[in-house]
Design a protein around this motif. Structure first.
Motif, short mmCIF file in Angstrom:
data_model
loop_
_atom_site.label_atom_id
_atom_site.label_comp_id
_atom_site.label_asym_id
_atom_site.label_seq_id
_atom_site.Cartn_x
_atom_site.Cartn_y
_atom_site.Cartn_z
N ALA A 112 -9.52 66.77 56.99
CA ALA A 112 -10.20 67.26 58.39
C ALA A 112 -8.89 68.09 58.95
O ALA A 112 -9.11 68.78 60.40
N GLU A 113 -8.22 67.53 58.64
CA GLU A 113 -6.51 68.50 59.79
C GLU A 113 -6.76 69.93 59.83
O GLU A 113 -5.90 70.32 60.66
N TRP A 114 -6.20 70.56 58.21
CA TRP A 114 -6.84 71.91 59.03
C TRP A 114 -7.16 72.60 60.00
O TRP A 114 -6.76 72.64 60.56
N GLU A 115 -9.10 72.71 60.06
CA GLU A 115 -9.38 72.35 61.60
C GLU A 115 -9.12 72.14 62.41
O GLU A 115 -8.49 72.39 63.81
N ALA A 116 -9.34 70.82 62.70
CA ALA A 116 -8.82 69.98 63.70
C ALA A 116 -7.37 70.59 64.21
O ALA A 116 -6.94 70.15 65.49
N MET A 117 -6.80 70.37 63.22
CA MET A 117 -4.81 71.13 63.83
C MET A 117 -4.65 71.47 64.02
O MET A 117 -3.59 72.47 63.89
N HIS A 118 -5.77 72.61 63.29
CA HIS A 118 -5.49 74.58 63.82
C HIS A 118 -4.78 74.84 62.53
O HIS A 118 -3.17 75.27 63.02
N LEU A 119 -4.55 74.41 61.23
CA LEU A 119 -3.40 74.50 60.17
C LEU A 119 -4.37 75.74 59.13
O LEU A 119 -5.57 75.62 58.91
N ASP A 120 -2.90 76.04 58.72
CA ASP A 120 -3.45 77.14 57.70
C ASP A 120 -3.64 76.86 56.49
O ASP A 120 -2.87 76.43 55.60
N SER A 121 -5.08 75.98 55.70
CA SER A 121 -4.67 75.83 54.36
C SER A 121 -4.61 76.92 53.15
O SER A 121 -4.07 76.41 52.30
N ALA A 122 -4.73 77.64 53.10
CA ALA A 122 -4.34 78.62 52.96
C ALA A 122 -2.57 78.90 51.96
O ALA A 122 -2.75 79.46 51.29
N THR A 123 -2.42 78.42 52.94
CA THR A 123 -0.51 78.44 52.80
C THR A 123 0.26 77.43 52.62
O THR A 123 1.65 77.27 52.46
N ARG A 124 -0.61 76.38 51.88
CA ARG A 124 -0.52 74.74 52.63
C ARG A 124 0.77 75.17 50.93
O ARG A 124 1.33 73.85 51.01
N GLY A 125 0.28 75.51 49.53
CA GLY A 125 1.68 75.59 48.45
C GLY A 125 2.62 75.99 48.84
O GLY A 125 3.98 75.06 48.79
N ARG A 126 2.24 77.45 49.60
CA ARG A 126 4.07 77.62 49.59
C ARG A 126 4.24 76.92 51.22
O ARG A 126 6.09 77.05 50.93
N ARG A 127 4.00 76.68 52.09
CA ARG A 127 4.92 75.46 53.13
C ARG A 127 5.73 74.49 52.05
O ARG A 127 6.67 73.91 52.42
#
Length: 319
Positions: A112-127
C-alpha cells in the motif's frame, strides 16, 4: 548435504499477532532461551492491520536479548533514505555486539505504500541499486560522494561503523534483477514466499550469475521462509492468518503453509534443503499470546532437536 552448509532455524512475524506487549516479550524471551537461531520482522510501513516498524523492533529486541540474532525479511529499500538506513543498521549492530542480519529488497508491488506515500513503484529497482551502493560504502567507512538519479550525497559518513567487519547484505526477491543484484553485491539470498522449486531455480540462477561477476557466496548463505502450524487450518484464528497472507502475497496459503505435526514441518525444511537453502525463517500461523507461545514452544521442543540430529553442525578442526 554439502558438509560446508550449516542448517539454522529462525522464527519470524509479519503482522503483530500478540494480545499484549507482555505476550510479545514473553515470546522473545522464549526464543532467546529456547535456542532459536534468529528473530525476523517483515517490513510494512502502511497497513490497516498492526505491523511493527522493523528497525525499531530490531533495536528493542537487541536490548532485550544477549544471544539471538535478528533481521528484517526484507527491508523495502526503495521506500527508505539510504544514509538513515545505513546508520540505523550500524547502530543496532554496535549495540547488539554484532548480531544484526540485514536483508534488503525492492518492496512488494502489492504494498500500500506506493500509492499512500506517492512513491513511484516503477523505479524501485533502480532506487534500491543506488541505495545499496551507498549503504555498502558507508558501512566500509568511506566518505561517500554520490551523484545518482535518485540520491545525491557529498562527503557523507557515518560513525560508529558496524561491529561486524563485513556486515552481511542478504538480498531478497526472485526476479532476474534480484538474482543479478545478489550476484553483484549480496553476501546471501533470503527467500520470502517462494516454493522449494522456485528457491532451487533462484539459487541456480545466482550460481550462474556469480560466474559472470567473479564473486562467491558461501554455500549456506541461501535462505527460505514459510509459515507453519502444529494443527490444521480449522484451528481457531488460522483462517484469519491465511486470509492476511493471501491478501499480502496473492499466493494460496493452503499450499504455502506447513500444517500438521513435526514430521510435516521437518519434511518442508528437507524440501528446501534439497533445493539449496540452509537458513530458515519459520512463521507461526497463530493469533494471540497463548497461541504464539504454544506454537513456538512446539517448534523448540519438537523440531529443533530433530534438525540438530538430521543436520549436525560440523565442529571446527583443531589447528
Amino acid at each position: 548435504m554439502d558438509m560446508k552448509r550449516t542448517i539454522a532455524v529462525g522464527i519470524g512475524i509479519m503482522d503483530y499477532p500478540f494480545d499484549t506487549t507482555d505476550g510479545f516479550w514473553r515470546w522473545v524471551d522464549l526464543c532467546e532461551q529456547g535456542g532459536i537461531d534468529s528473530i525476523w520482522q517483515t517490513d510494512r510501513l502502511v497497513s490497516r492491520t498492526p505491523v511493527l516498524e522493523c528497525m525499531a523492533m530490531l533495536a528493542a529486541v537487541a536490548g532485550r536479548t544477549k544471544r539471538i540474532k535478528f533481521g528484517v525479511n526484507v527491508v523495502s529499500v526503495a521506500m527508505r533514505e539510504p544514509v538513515l538506513l545505513a546508520k540505523q543498521c550500524a547502530t543496532i549492530d554496535v549495540l547488539s555486539n554484532g548480531r544484526l542480519l540485514p536483508g534488503f529488497g525492492i518492496g512488494s508491488p502489492r504494498g500500500a505504500e506506493w500509492e499512500a506515500m506517492h512513491l513511484d513503484s516503477a523505479t524501485r529497482g533502480r532506487r534500491t541499486d543506488e541505495a545499496l551502493d551507498i549503504i555498502g560504502r558507508l558501512w566500509a567507512g568511506e566518505a561517500v560522494t554520490f551523484q545518482g538519479r535518485h540520491f545525491q550525497l557529498t562527503d557523507a559518513t557515518i560513525a560508529p561503523l558496524p561491529v561486524q567487519p563485513d556486515l552481511p547484505m542478504w538480498i531478497g526477491g526472485s526476479s532476474d534483477a534480484a538474482i543479478r543484484r545478489t550476484a553483484r553485491i549480496g553476501t546471501g539470498w533470503q527467500g520470502g514466499a517462494e516454493s522449494p522449486d522456485a528457491v532451487a531455480h533462484v539459487i541456480q540462477g545466482i550460481h550462474a550469475a556469480l560466474l559472470e561477476t567473479g564473486r562467491e557466496i558461501e554455500p549456506d548463505h541461501y535462505g527460505a521462509a514459510f509459515a507453519y502450524r502444529f494443527g490444521s487450518s480449522n484451528d481457531p484464528g488460522v483462517a484469519q492468518v491465511m486470509a492476511h497472507y493471501k491478501a499480502r502475497t496473492g499466493r494460496d496459503p493452503s499450499h504455502a503453509f506447513a500444517m500438521g505435526d513435526a514430521r510435516t514441518i521437518l519434511q518442508r525444511i528437507q524440501d528446501y534443503v534439497d533445493a539449496g537453502a540452509s537458513k530458515f525463517i519459520l512463521r507461526p500461523a497463530a493469533r494471540g499470546d497463548a497461541d504464539m507461545l504454544a506454537q513456538t514452544k512446539r517448534l523448540i521442543e519438537d523440531v529443533l532437536p530433530q534438525v540438530a540430529l538430521r543436520w549436525p553442525r560440523q565442529r571446527a578442526s583443531a589447528a
